[in-house]
Design a protein around this motif. Structure first.
Motif, PDB file in Angstrom:
ATOM      1  N   TYR A 124       0.831  -1.201   0.000  1.00  0.00           N
ATOM      2  CA  TYR A 124       0.000   0.000   0.000  1.00  0.00           C
ATOM      3  C   TYR A 124       0.872   1.259   0.000  1.00  0.00           C
ATOM      4  CZ  TYR A 124      -3.805  -3.143   1.477  1.00  0.00           C
ATOM      5  OH  TYR A 124      -4.726  -4.150   1.566  1.00  0.00           O
ATOM      6  N   TYR A 128       0.746   3.213  -3.483  1.00  0.00           N
ATOM      7  CA  TYR A 128      -0.256   4.276  -3.454  1.00  0.00           C
ATOM      8  C   TYR A 128       0.193   5.553  -2.749  1.00  0.00           C
ATOM      9  CZ  TYR A 128      -3.377   0.444  -4.785  1.00  0.00           C
ATOM     10  OH  TYR A 128      -3.958  -0.612  -5.430  1.00  0.00           O
ATOM     11  N   ARG A 148      -6.643  11.788  -2.232  1.00  0.00           N
ATOM     12  CA  ARG A 148      -5.942  10.543  -2.569  1.00  0.00           C
ATOM     13  C   ARG A 148      -6.906   9.350  -2.501  1.00  0.00           C
ATOM     14  NH1 ARG A 148      -0.562   9.494  -3.035  1.00  0.00           N
ATOM     15  NH2 ARG A 148      -0.705  11.647  -3.813  1.00  0.00           N
ATOM     16  N   TYR A 149      -7.796   9.368  -1.521  1.00  0.00           N
ATOM     17  CA  TYR A 149      -8.770   8.276  -1.379  1.00  0.00           C
ATOM     18  C   TYR A 149      -9.641   8.173  -2.635  1.00  0.00           C
ATOM     19  CZ  TYR A 149     -12.698   5.610   0.638  1.00  0.00           C
ATOM     20  OH  TYR A 149     -13.672   4.678   0.893  1.00  0.00           O
ATOM     21  N   ARG A 150     -10.124   9.316  -3.084  1.00  0.00           N
ATOM     22  CA  ARG A 150     -10.981   9.310  -4.268  1.00  0.00           C
ATOM     23  C   ARG A 150     -10.207   8.924  -5.531  1.00  0.00           C
ATOM     24  NH1 ARG A 150     -14.392  14.892  -2.956  1.00  0.00           N
ATOM     25  NH2 ARG A 150     -15.898  13.923  -1.515  1.00  0.00           N
ATOM     26  N   ILE A 152      -7.607   6.855  -5.725  1.00  0.00           N
ATOM     27  CA  ILE A 152      -7.397   5.408  -5.729  1.00  0.00           C
ATOM     28  C   ILE A 152      -8.703   4.689  -6.061  1.00  0.00           C
ATOM     29  CG2 ILE A 152      -6.723   3.406  -4.346  1.00  0.00           C
ATOM     30  CD1 ILE A 152      -5.010   5.325  -2.642  1.00  0.00           C
ATOM     31  N   ALA A 153      -9.805   5.171  -5.478  1.00  0.00           N
ATOM     32  CA  ALA A 153     -11.106   4.529  -5.690  1.00  0.00           C
ATOM     33  C   ALA A 153     -11.543   4.594  -7.150  1.00  0.00           C
ATOM     34  CB  ALA A 153     -12.156   5.176  -4.793  1.00  0.00           C
ATOM     35  N   SER A 157      -7.970   0.047  -9.182  1.00  0.00           N
ATOM     36  CA  SER A 157      -7.860  -0.605  -7.879  1.00  0.00           C
ATOM     37  C   SER A 157      -9.206  -0.689  -7.179  1.00  0.00           C
ATOM     38  CB  SER A 157      -6.863   0.145  -6.989  1.00  0.00           C
ATOM     39  OG  SER A 157      -5.563   0.119  -7.552  1.00  0.00           O
ATOM     40  N   ALA A 162      -8.907   1.191  -2.050  1.00  0.00           N
ATOM     41  CA  ALA A 162      -8.729   2.544  -1.518  1.00  0.00           C
ATOM     42  C   ALA A 162      -9.004   2.562  -0.022  1.00  0.00           C
ATOM     43  CB  ALA A 162      -9.652   3.523  -2.245  1.00  0.00           C
TER      44      ALA A 162
END
Length: 406
Positions: A124, A128, A148-150, A152-153, A157, A162
């Motif tokens: 991770y 990421y 960053r969360y959005r 990755i989502a 992936s 995420a």
């Protein structure tokens, strides 16, 4: 006393024969000196504070020049004379510079994590969050977390990955707060995802091998250059074991006389005994002939020491290309369950083979004991079905008129 110069440090400031540190102090700046051991020469300041002598290290020679060390010593002495404990100032300065890399490495060294978990956490961070590793943790804020969360989502992936990344990061930040204090990290920025109800829901995965994909998938697995990896993947498909359960299976947990194997590293923290079916027995025989250490699916780690198989992603990509499938390693367990159910396997043996808890049922939890021999016929029936698909000739749907042109 001496005049601390470059020549003096290099030639006259020598270590003691008894191995204890030797101290040499400057005759101009009171308290400034150099501590010498067999391995290093370190500039220091000795000064009284509240009646006690305090020693502060400035830095090693030649990383610090004599002049730079003298200048820093003067600054420290001024702070001491003001009654300030520069050790606390240095600590706060150092804490403020704690990077995500520092915090993560300390987290990994002090937390007791399973090898599989360690591998996931490192992946991770490397995949990421690598561009954040050099940042001080105090500079990573909730807006950065959300972005960053959005990101990755929305990538291939997906939301589940995420969320796994952010849960790992949340644990690292909680550890950092406990280690360095809230003066360094006032709050956990990942908590903003909960506060804003921003966690994304990921649809339950349904990937599994369809009947026509099983033969090319297994044939490709048996042809992999890494025979241990191929055997490991086929073993998971034939037993329904989780990837970590299969990877950590040890030879001492294989009972050839009873024709059973025991999975120890299970998700629900209980041992699971499975029957050894004929094809699984062949896989075990093949692994015994290339035995490395205590693990059935042995490999060597980066230091060359005996370990177990770890990352099947590249192999799975090869097998999916061969079969035209998109199955994950966990999807092989889903294949196992799907086929068993189609063979009319009752719910209790199916749950037992998969290692799912039976605690919700009073009868099975407290009275009826599901033995391995109750499971053996279903495991063998499943294996026979899968191998019949492998033995069957491949059929290729051709466009109309295609064969007539040949």
């Amino acid at each position: 006393m001496a005049n601390i110069t470059k020549t003096y440090v290099e030639r006259s400031a020598t270590a003691r024969d008894d191995g204890k540190p030797a101290f040499f102090f400057d005759d101009e700046i009171k308290g400034f000196g150099v501590r010498v051991t067999s391995g290093a020469k370190t500039f220091i300041v000795d000064r009284k504070l509240n009646g006690k002598t305090i020693r502060v290290s400035i830095g090693r020679y030649p990383d610090w020049s004599v002049q730079a060390a003298r200048d820093r010593a003067k600054e420290l002495i001024v702070e001491f004379d003001k009654g300030n404990d520069v050790r606390q100032q240095e600590k706060r300065r150092g804490d403020a510079a704690v990077t995500l890399k520092n915090a993560f490495e300390k987290f990994m060294s002090e937390r007791q994590l399973k090898p599989r978990t360690q591998t996931d956490y490192c992946r991770y961070m490397d995949h990421y969050l690598s561009d954040w590793m050099g940042k001080p943790i105090a500079t990573i804020d909730s807006d950065m977390i959300m972005a960053r969360y959005r990101k990755i989502a929305k990538s291939s992936s997906g939301a589940a990955q995420a969320s796994s990344v952010m849960r790992t990061l949340r644990s690292v930040f909680n550890f950092a707060i406990a280690t360095y204090g809230r003066a360094v990290l006032p709050e956990n920025p990942v908590a903003s995802l909960t506060a804003k109800r921003a966690w994304l829901r990921d649809k339950a995965r349904t990937d599994h091998l369809r009947p026509h994909e099983i033969k090319p998938f297994i044939v490709a697995a048996r042809a992999l250059p890494n025979a241990v990896m191929g055997a490991y993947i086929e073993f998971i498909l034939l037993t329904g074991a989780r990837r970590s359960e299969a990877a950590t299976l040890k030879w001492r947990h294989v009972d050839r006389k009873a024709r059973t194997l025991t999975l120890k590293e299970t998700k629900n923290h209980t041992d699971r005994v499975l029957p050894i079916t004929p094809r699984v027995a062949e896989i075990l025989d093949a692994m015994w002939h290339v035995k490395i250490g205590e693990f059935v699916f042995g490999a060597r780690d980066k230091d060359g020491k005996p370990s177990h198989i770890t990352e099947p992603r590249k192999a799975m990509a090869t097998l999916n290309d061969a079969a035209g499938s998109t199955v994950t390693v966990h999807g092989l367990r889903r294949t196992f369950s799907t086929i068993l159910e189609s063979l009319d396997c009752p719910g209790i043996p199916l749950k037992s083979l998969l290692g799912h808890s039976l605690k919700g049922d009073v009868t099975t939890a407290h009275y009826t004991q599901i033995t391995v021999e109750r499971l053996r016929p279903w495991a063998e029936r499943y294996e026979q079905h899968v191998l019949s698909l492998v033995a069957a000739p491949l059929t290729i749907d051709e466009p109309a008129g295609e064969s007539a042109t040949r």
